[in-house]
Design an enzyme around this catalytic site. Structure first.
Site, PDB file in Angstrom:
ATOM      1  N   HIS A   1       0.861  -1.199   0.000  1.00 38.08           N
ATOM      2  CA  HIS A   1       0.000   0.000   0.000  1.00 38.08           C
ATOM      3  C   HIS A   1       0.891   1.241   0.000  1.00 38.08           C
ATOM      4  O   HIS A   1       1.738   1.372  -0.882  1.00 38.08           O
ATOM      5  CB  HIS A   1      -0.928  -0.096   1.228  1.00 38.08           C
ATOM      6  CG  HIS A   1      -2.076   0.860   1.270  1.00 38.08           C
ATOM      7  ND1 HIS A   1      -2.432   1.690   0.231  1.00 38.08           N
ATOM      8  CD2 HIS A   1      -2.968   1.105   2.266  1.00 38.08           C
ATOM      9  CE1 HIS A   1      -3.492   2.407   0.584  1.00 38.08           C
ATOM     10  NE2 HIS A   1      -3.838   2.091   1.827  1.00 38.08           N
TER      11      HIS A   1
ATOM     12  N   HIS B   1      -2.114  -2.374  -9.604  1.00 32.95           N
ATOM     13  CA  HIS B   1      -3.104  -1.733  -8.741  1.00 32.95           C
ATOM     14  C   HIS B   1      -4.363  -2.585  -8.726  1.00 32.95           C
ATOM     15  O   HIS B   1      -4.733  -3.166  -9.747  1.00 32.95           O
ATOM     16  CB  HIS B   1      -3.443  -0.327  -9.264  1.00 32.95           C
ATOM     17  CG  HIS B   1      -4.100   0.547  -8.251  1.00 32.95           C
ATOM     18  ND1 HIS B   1      -5.442   0.497  -7.988  1.00 32.95           N
ATOM     19  CD2 HIS B   1      -3.573   1.481  -7.424  1.00 32.95           C
ATOM     20  CE1 HIS B   1      -5.727   1.377  -7.035  1.00 32.95           C
ATOM     21  NE2 HIS B   1      -4.616   1.980  -6.673  1.00 32.95           N
TER      22      HIS B   1
ATOM     23  N   ASP C   1       2.846   5.473  -6.655  1.00 31.02           N
ATOM     24  CA  ASP C   1       4.099   5.387  -5.889  1.00 31.02           C
ATOM     25  C   ASP C   1       5.340   5.281  -6.756  1.00 31.02           C
ATOM     26  O   ASP C   1       6.455   5.361  -6.246  1.00 31.02           O
ATOM     27  CB  ASP C   1       4.029   4.170  -4.956  1.00 31.02           C
ATOM     28  CG  ASP C   1       2.957   4.360  -3.891  1.00 31.02           C
ATOM     29  OD1 ASP C   1       2.103   3.474  -3.733  1.00 31.02           O
ATOM     30  OD2 ASP C   1       2.969   5.421  -3.242  1.00 31.02           O
TER      31      ASP C   1
HETATM   32  C1  SDX Z   1      -1.372   2.157  -3.306  1.00 24.38           C
HETATM   33  O1  SDX Z   1      -6.113   0.697  -3.265  1.00 24.38           O
HETATM   34  C2  SDX Z   1      -5.625   1.850  -3.485  1.00 24.38           C
HETATM   35  O2  SDX Z   1      -6.291   2.724  -4.032  1.00 24.38           O
HETATM   36  C3  SDX Z   1      -4.179   2.076  -3.033  1.00 24.38           C
HETATM   37  C4  SDX Z   1      -3.544   3.407  -3.444  1.00 24.38           C
HETATM   38  C5  SDX Z   1      -4.191   4.571  -2.733  1.00 24.38           C
HETATM   39  O3  SDX Z   1      -4.063   5.702  -3.226  1.00 24.38           O
HETATM   40  O4  SDX Z   1      -4.720   4.370  -1.589  1.00 24.38           O
HETATM   41  O5  SDX Z   1      -3.670   3.583  -4.835  1.00 24.38           O
HETATM   42  C6  SDX Z   1      -2.064   3.452  -3.074  1.00 24.38           C
HETATM   43  O6  SDX Z   1      -1.317   1.357  -2.412  1.00 24.38           O
HETATM   44  C7  SDX Z   1      -0.827   1.847  -4.687  1.00 24.38           C
HETATM   45  C8  SDX Z   1      -0.249   0.392  -4.792  1.00 24.38           C
HETATM   46  C9  SDX Z   1       1.179   0.429  -4.216  1.00 24.38           C
HETATM   47  N1  SDX Z   1       1.706  -0.948  -4.117  1.00 24.38           N
HETATM   48  C10 SDX Z   1       2.707  -1.364  -4.944  1.00 24.38           C
HETATM   49  O7  SDX Z   1       3.180  -0.706  -5.877  1.00 24.38           O
HETATM   50  C11 SDX Z   1       3.246  -2.753  -4.596  1.00 24.38           C
HETATM   51  C12 SDX Z   1       3.406  -3.575  -5.876  1.00 24.38           C
HETATM   52  N2  SDX Z   1       2.041  -3.862  -6.391  1.00 24.38           N
HETATM   53  C13 SDX Z   1       1.465  -5.147  -6.041  1.00 24.38           C
HETATM   54  O8  SDX Z   1       1.778  -5.585  -4.752  1.00 24.38           O
HETATM   55  C14 SDX Z   1      -0.007  -5.250  -6.468  1.00 24.38           C
HETATM   56  O9  SDX Z   1      -0.077  -4.774  -7.737  1.00 24.38           O
HETATM   57  C15 SDX Z   1      -1.072  -4.587  -5.627  1.00 24.38           C
HETATM   58  C16 SDX Z   1      -1.018  -5.000  -4.201  1.00 24.38           C
HETATM   59  C17 SDX Z   1      -0.964  -3.113  -5.725  1.00 24.38           C
HETATM   60  C18 SDX Z   1      -2.413  -5.013  -6.229  1.00 24.38           C
HETATM   61  O10 SDX Z   1      -2.493  -6.357  -6.041  1.00 24.38           O
HETATM   62  P1  SDX Z   1      -3.765  -7.178  -6.545  1.00 24.38           P
HETATM   63  O11 SDX Z   1      -4.835  -6.348  -7.105  1.00 24.38           O
HETATM   64  O12 SDX Z   1      -4.121  -8.101  -5.433  1.00 24.38           O
HETATM   65  O13 SDX Z   1      -3.209  -7.880  -7.781  1.00 24.38           O
HETATM   66  P2  SDX Z   1      -2.875  -9.377  -7.792  1.00 24.38           P
HETATM   67  O14 SDX Z   1      -1.948  -9.683  -6.668  1.00 24.38           O
HETATM   68  O15 SDX Z   1      -4.148 -10.127  -7.901  1.00 24.38           O
HETATM   69  O16 SDX Z   1      -2.040  -9.462  -9.147  1.00 24.38           O
HETATM   70  C19 SDX Z   1      -2.619  -9.942 -10.307  1.00 24.38           C
HETATM   71  C20 SDX Z   1      -1.449 -10.591 -11.031  1.00 24.38           C
HETATM   72  C21 SDX Z   1      -0.740 -11.651 -10.185  1.00 24.38           C
HETATM   73  O17 SDX Z   1      -0.110 -12.537 -11.092  1.00 24.38           O
HETATM   74  P3  SDX Z   1      -0.902 -13.968 -11.405  1.00 24.38           P
HETATM   75  O18 SDX Z   1      -1.152 -14.614 -10.048  1.00 24.38           O
HETATM   76  O19 SDX Z   1      -2.161 -13.562 -12.102  1.00 24.38           O
HETATM   77  O20 SDX Z   1       0.061 -14.732 -12.261  1.00 24.38           O
HETATM   78  O21 SDX Z   1      -0.463  -9.574 -11.297  1.00 24.38           O
HETATM   79  C22 SDX Z   1       0.737  -9.904 -10.621  1.00 24.38           C
HETATM   80  C23 SDX Z   1       0.376 -10.884  -9.519  1.00 24.38           C
HETATM   81  O22 SDX Z   1       1.494 -11.704  -9.206  1.00 24.38           O
HETATM   82  N3  SDX Z   1       1.248  -8.636 -10.084  1.00 24.38           N
HETATM   83  C24 SDX Z   1       2.525  -8.274 -10.154  1.00 24.38           C
HETATM   84  C25 SDX Z   1       2.562  -6.989  -9.574  1.00 24.38           C
HETATM   85  N4  SDX Z   1       1.336  -6.637  -9.177  1.00 24.38           N
HETATM   86  C26 SDX Z   1       0.521  -7.660  -9.494  1.00 24.38           C
HETATM   87  N5  SDX Z   1       3.619  -8.903 -10.634  1.00 24.38           N
HETATM   88  C27 SDX Z   1       4.778  -8.218 -10.525  1.00 24.38           C
HETATM   89  N6  SDX Z   1       4.900  -6.980  -9.999  1.00 24.38           N
HETATM   90  C28 SDX Z   1       3.821  -6.345  -9.511  1.00 24.38           C
HETATM   91  N7  SDX Z   1       3.933  -5.132  -8.988  1.00 24.38           N
END
Ligand code: SDX
Length: 432
Positions: free
Chosen positions: A270, A311, A368
């Site tokens: 997050h 996201h 971010d």
């Molecule tokens: C913020 O919710 C909000 O609005 C938050 C926010 C706000 O203003 O409040 O926008 C602020 O928190 C932004 C997000 C910051 N976090 C990061 O940058 C951390 C890296 N991102 C990931 O951890 C992830 O993308 C999340 C947590 C942000 C979202 O996760 P989801 O929606 O649960 O996505 P998912 O885990 O279901 O991913 C779907 C697929 C998966 O692969 P498969 O299982 O389908 O093979 O995408 C992959 C994930 O492994 N994936 C990534 C990835 N993000 C998702 N693979 C590599 N790198 C990534 N960053």
């Protein structure tokens, strides 16, 4: 009230033929919702949605996100317009009251916030108890929560007036406490707020000013800081905002409720991602190593993820990331600086956005991804990045809390799918 027939969704159990009609509720924009509030009473089933991927937890008029189109609106105003043509104090007023302020309303609001920026002098004593190398987010959790031990007046959460006073106090005092956390970490004396400075300029003054000099914050940096605050102000029902709503639904003290939001935001998935992006870029170090890290990010057996990418809602560019990227150029040019991390980030973005893994999963840079590069250029240490996010998001948290308290729906109390033991007889120790 319209005479149109209630739209319903019929749910049928294919094994028993039992069915029920569930109302479909329309908002003013975005997906309609299926109202399942009576489902358990009618069919004896709960819905099941760990992570709330397909669950609307409340109705809200504050922020609208279209993840497919990459749209973000606050009370109907596009984030691009607010970032370019408004300022953070106006956005705070807009989120709290629903309309952009008139000139007089803005003047009164800014004066109210300005005159709440000081903290009780005994707050200083809290810092003495922390290690100098404590993470500033740990300090924020502690000190903001401790405000509930200082304000016994105006904490009736059922009073609109008290709710607004708590909102003003929190918006006003977060920069003061955040700056104190920074000063404590580097052994410099705390700087008092200055009532002649605007919100962002005052924060820069309290953070980077020293008693030995009467320096003035750079107005262009203050404008960039203000824009960054706008981009972080609110974001629908994200994890930390949902935490605030759940904590507040029990009628808890507003300062303690915001401390709960700070705790949730701290996580690297997050708000903690902005700090993690800088660490990731430093670990990558050079463009020649980008592919190695992209490969790790794609490896299902490797827990590494590309920080600042992806996201839960945006399946297109996060509109805030675009603005942040432009601001990074502006700030670095202003500072006469070049940061190799910016070029590295741009190349990483380019490579990732051409890679099927990211394209198929609709993974784009989020808010971010570029923010840390700007904050580093402005002189903030990496561990302060999430503190700045928490500061800016306080207005979103407290506005969402206020909206919930104005239309209370009772305590948030989800149910579960139970996967534990059925009832079994107790076994005394000698027989185990
Ligand atoms: C913020 O919710 C909000 O609005 C938050 C926010 C706000 O203003 O409040 O926008 C602020 O928190 C932004 C997000 C910051 N976090 C990061 O940058 C951390 C890296 N991102 C990931 O951890 C992830 O993308 C999340 C947590 C942000 C979202 O996760 P989801 O929606 O649960 O996505 P998912 O885990 O279901 O991913 C779907 C697929 C998966 O692969 P498969 O299982 O389908 O093979 O995408 C992959 C994930 O492994 N994936 C990534 C990835 N993000 C998702 N693979 C590599 N790198 C990534 N960053």
């Amino acid at each position: 009230m319209t005479d149109a027939p209630q739209k319903t969704f019929t749910l049928t159990n294919d094994q028993t033929g039992e069915s029920t009609k569930l109302p479909i509720l329309d908002g003013n924009d975005g997906p309609s919702v299926i109202d399942v509030r009576r489902l358990y009473g009618q069919l004896g089933h709960f819905t099941y949605d760990p992570g709330f991927r397909a669950t609307g937890s409340c109705d809200s008029a504050l922020t609208y996100i279209d993840g497919e189109q990459g749209i973000l609106l606050h009370r109907g105003y596009a984030i691009e317009d607010l970032a370019a043509r408004s300022d953070y104090m106006e956005v705070c007023y807009l989120l709290l009251h629903g309309e952009l302020p008139t000139g007089d309303q803005k003047t009164l609001f800014e004066s109210t916030i300005t005159h709440h920026t000081m903290v009780h002098d005994q707050i200083n004593n809290f810092f003495r108890g922390f290690r100098r190398d404590a993470h500033p987010m740990a300090i924020m959790c502690g000190v903001v929560g401790a405000l509930s031990a200082f304000y016994h007046d105006h904490t009736d959460v059922n009073s609109a007036e008290d709710r607004l006073i708590s909102a003003h106090r929190l918006i006003a005092k977060m920069p003061t406490i955040a700056a104190m956390a920074y000063k404590y970490s580097c052994g410099q004396p705390f700087m008092y707020p200055r009532n002649d400075l605007g919100y962002a300029a005052n924060f820069l003054h309290m953070t980077f000013g020293v008693p030995a000099e009467s320096s003035e914050p750079d107005p262009i940096l203050a404008r960039a800081m203000d824009k960054i605050f706008i981009l972080h102000a609110d974001h629908e029902q994200n994890a930390s905002t949902s935490t605030v709503r759940i904590a507040g639904s029990s009628g808890a003290n507003p300062y303690a409720v915001i401390a709960a939001g700070i705790a949730s935001l701290w996580g690297p998935a997050h708000g903690g991602a902005n700090e993690a992006v800088l660490s990731m870029l430093d670990e990558i170090g050079d463009k020649s190593r980008i592919n190695e890290f992209v490969k790790k990010a794609k490896d299902p057996d490797d827990s590494f993820r590309l920080m600042g990418f992806g996201h839960r809602v945006y399946k297109n560019f996060d509109p805030r990331a675009k603005i942040m990227k432009e601001t990074a150029d502006e700030v670095l040019d202003l500072m006469g600086m070049s940061d190799p991390r910016l070029e590295l980030a741009r190349e990483l973005e380019r490579i990732a956005l051409e890679d099927d893994y990211f394209v198929q999963r609709k993974l784009y840079p989020n808010v971010d991804f570029y923010s840390g590069i700007i904050l580093k250029a402005m002189g903030f240490p990496t561990e302060m990045f999430t503190v700045l996010f928490a500061m800016a998001r306080t207005v979103g948290w407290i506005s969402q809390w206020k909206e919930m308290m104005e239309n209370p729906d009772g305590i948030f109390r989800p149910r579960q799918l139970y996967t534990g033991h059925k009832h079994r007889p107790f076994v005394d120790l000698p027989k185990r």
